[in-house]
Write an enzyme that holds these catalytic residues in place. Structure first.
Site: not given
Length: 161
Positions: A84, A54
């Site tokens: 990270h 969508n």
């Protein structure tokens, strides 16, 4: 890839042309339906036949993202493949790690959900709207919340009438 991303995300580009542009950029999305406003940060994206994406979905694309067959992706879902390591006190955002995301056949990812790096959503799962998926989802379960957890088992082997 940047030009193709800008053009393909336009609401004035029909779905069939959007697919052709993404294929030209290297994404493997043949047989999928991708609506406007989606952002593709990389080309290592695979979608199975019958998958529906969508509007306004983000594929950050720093690692592979694979959506199986007949996957439904709601408005504004985010597939985030980069993270990270925790760094020292003078820079907590340490070394960057890029981890793939896989969504199994027949799954449904609800509007506004966030799927984080390294996650596999098993086949036949539903991820509720707004859920934050931080861990793998076992097949045929309904997952909701932040962090997402298995709320209940979903029926298997149901014959459609």
């Amino acid at each position: 890839m940047r030009f193709i991303t800008i053009v393909q995300s336009s609401p004035f580009v029909p779905v069939w042309l959007r697919i052709l542009l993404l294929l030209a950029a290297g994404a493997r999305v043949w047989g999928a339906g991708i609506y406007s406003g989606c952002h593709f940060g990389g080309k290592d994206i695979r979608m199975g036949v019958g998958t529906f994406v969508n509007r306004g979905v983000l594929f950050d694309g720093t690692a592979p993202i694979t959506l199986g067959r007949q996957v439904a992706v709601g408005h504004g879902v985010k597939f985030i493949t980069s993270t990270h390591d925790i760094g020292p006190e003078d820079g907590r955002g340490g070394r960057v790690r890029n981890l793939p995301i896989t969504v199994g056949d027949g799954s449904w990812i609800g509007a506004g959900a966030i799927v984080l790096p390294g996650v596999t959503v098993g086949p036949g799962c539903i991820v509720g709207a707004g859920a934050v998926v931080t861990r793998d989802c076992e097949p045929n379960g309904l997952y909701a919340g932040n962090p997402a957890r298995r709320v209940r088992d979903l029926p298997v082997g149901v014959v459609r009438t």
